[in-house]
Design an enzyme around this catalytic site. Structure first.
Site, PDB file in Angstrom:
ATOM      1  N   TYR A  62       0.846  -1.186   0.000  1.00 33.60           N
ATOM      2  CA  TYR A  62       0.000   0.000   0.000  1.00 33.60           C
ATOM      3  C   TYR A  62       0.891   1.251   0.000  1.00 33.60           C
ATOM      4  CZ  TYR A  62      -3.708  -3.204   1.645  1.00 33.60           C
ATOM      5  OH  TYR A  62      -4.598  -4.233   1.797  1.00 33.60           O
ATOM      6  N   TYR A 207     -12.554  -7.291   3.306  1.00 30.55           N
ATOM      7  CA  TYR A 207     -12.171  -6.003   2.710  1.00 30.55           C
ATOM      8  C   TYR A 207     -13.181  -5.623   1.625  1.00 30.55           C
ATOM      9  CZ  TYR A 207      -9.830  -8.321  -1.334  1.00 30.55           C
ATOM     10  OH  TYR A 207      -9.533  -9.053  -2.469  1.00 30.55           O
ATOM     11  N   LEU A 210     -17.367  -1.550   2.106  1.00 29.80           N
ATOM     12  CA  LEU A 210     -18.282  -0.496   1.650  1.00 29.80           C
ATOM     13  C   LEU A 210     -18.201  -0.303   0.134  1.00 29.80           C
ATOM     14  CD1 LEU A 210     -17.854   2.103   4.548  1.00 29.80           C
ATOM     15  CD2 LEU A 210     -19.868   0.699   4.052  1.00 29.80           C
ATOM     16  N   ARG A 231     -10.157   2.863  -7.614  1.00 26.35           N
ATOM     17  CA  ARG A 231     -11.550   2.458  -7.671  1.00 26.35           C
ATOM     18  C   ARG A 231     -11.937   1.927  -9.042  1.00 26.35           C
ATOM     19  NH1 ARG A 231     -12.823   7.851  -4.350  1.00 26.35           N
ATOM     20  NH2 ARG A 231     -10.987   8.369  -5.603  1.00 26.35           N
ATOM     21  N   GLY A 284     -12.170   1.881   5.276  1.00 23.31           N
ATOM     22  CA  GLY A 284     -11.194   2.953   5.213  1.00 23.31           C
ATOM     23  C   GLY A 284     -11.786   4.243   5.763  1.00 23.31           C
TER      24      GLY A 284
END
Length: 320
Positions: A62, A207, A210, A231, A284
């Site tokens: 990340y 994970y 949302l 995204r 997140g």
């Protein structure tokens, strides 16, 4: 805050986990989640902990170490209040900009020390294989993490993005305490795996809980993200016809949220975390306000009838 028991690990974990992929910034290939304010990110992580969250998840890939560094700063003075999760075996090749999966013994041995340094800690609670490495026998990888466990550098062992068959093979060589699959209203592909894990005493950290933000209700028009926005790169939700189907699903979530006078995000969080096979859901957060909103989901619950209404819409729309 609600807590659930990770049987194999013997740990009580908050139903929400701080997910830190989104605060990582861009990698060397320029792929990112958009603009990131590190100061706000640190404040958001700390607010989650203040609200009772006791699990923080990160990974060296990340932001190529940046997320781990931010988490290390955020946990200064409160490291003993959380179970810290990071991963191994996946990194960016700086020459090609592509991700590499490498779970060889020597690689695992090297990566743990790099992560410990960035995280400013001397041990990791849950050490998770990020992706399967088809070129390395799972016996070799498990030997490496068992060695780290014996040395006190890690406490528990996990696997992410792994099929049931590989997890069962790994169980021959090590105790698997947790798995990390994707799961949400818009992605239930690993539901059967999670139900099986529950029978094994293996905790589940989900994970994409949302849907990269689409299940918060904040996005109502198909966004024109940069082609390198994560995204678009990692998730299929922001392309047609999937996007329009999810907008239809949001109408059902809107109605339930309005009945409770709560945000849509809290409906989505409760839908996931009220399931017995979801031990903790990664979400997140970029700001303390988002942290407060997500954690307040546990001030109330969905009824069985409301869950059935949502499930009926998911089935009708053929989502997930």
């Amino acid at each position: 805050m609600r807590y659930k028991h990770f049987k194999n690990a013997g740990a009580d974990i908050s139903a929400l986990t701080v997910g830190t992929w989104g605060i990582a910034g861009a990698n060397s290939a320029g792929v990112s989640w958009g603009d990131v304010d590190t100061k706000e990110s640190i404040a958001a992580v700390r607010r989650m902990v203040e609200n009772g969250v006791n699990m923080v998840d990160t990974a060296p890939i990340y932001g190529e170490g940046h997320s781990e560094e931010v988490v290390g700063q955020a946990l200064k003075g409160i490291r003993d209040k959380v179970y810290l999760t990071t991963k191994f075996g996946s990194y960016i090749n700086h020459f090609t900009g592509t991700s590499v999966r490498d779970c060889k013994y020597n690689t695992v041995e090297r990566e743990i020390d790099e992560s410990l340094k960035r995280l400013q800690t001397d041990y990791i609670d849950f050490y998770v294989m990020h992706w399967p490495d088809v070129n390395t026998p799972i016996e070799e990888t498990m030997a490496a993490v068992n060695m780290l466990k014996e040395k006190g550098k890690i406490r528990f062992i996990g696997m992410s993005n792994s099929p049931k068959e590989l997890i069962m093979e790994a169980q021959k060589y090590a105790k698997i305490d947790v798995i990390q699959p994707p799961f949400s209203m818009v992605n239930q592909t690993e539901r059967e795996l999670m139900e099986w894990a529950e029978t094994q005493g293996i905790g589940t950290m989900t994970y994409g809980s949302l849907g990269a933000g689409i299940l918060t209700g904040a996005i109502r028009e198909c966004p024109e993200y940069d082609p390198k926005d994560m995204r678009l790169v990692f998730y299929p939700f922001f392309k047609e016809p999937t996007f329009s189907k999810i907008m239809e699903l949001l109408k059902a979530l809107d109605a339930i949220a309005e009945e409770h006078e709560k945000p849509v995000a809290q409906v989505s969080i409760n839908w996931s975390t009220q399931k017995s096979f979801v031990s903790t859901a990664l979400t997140g957060v970029n700001t303390p306000a988002q942290a407060d909103e997500n954690c307040s989901a546990f001030d109330w619950e969905l009824t069985e009838e409301e869950i059935a209404r949502i499930d009926s819409e998911i089935k009708r729309l053929e989502i997930g």
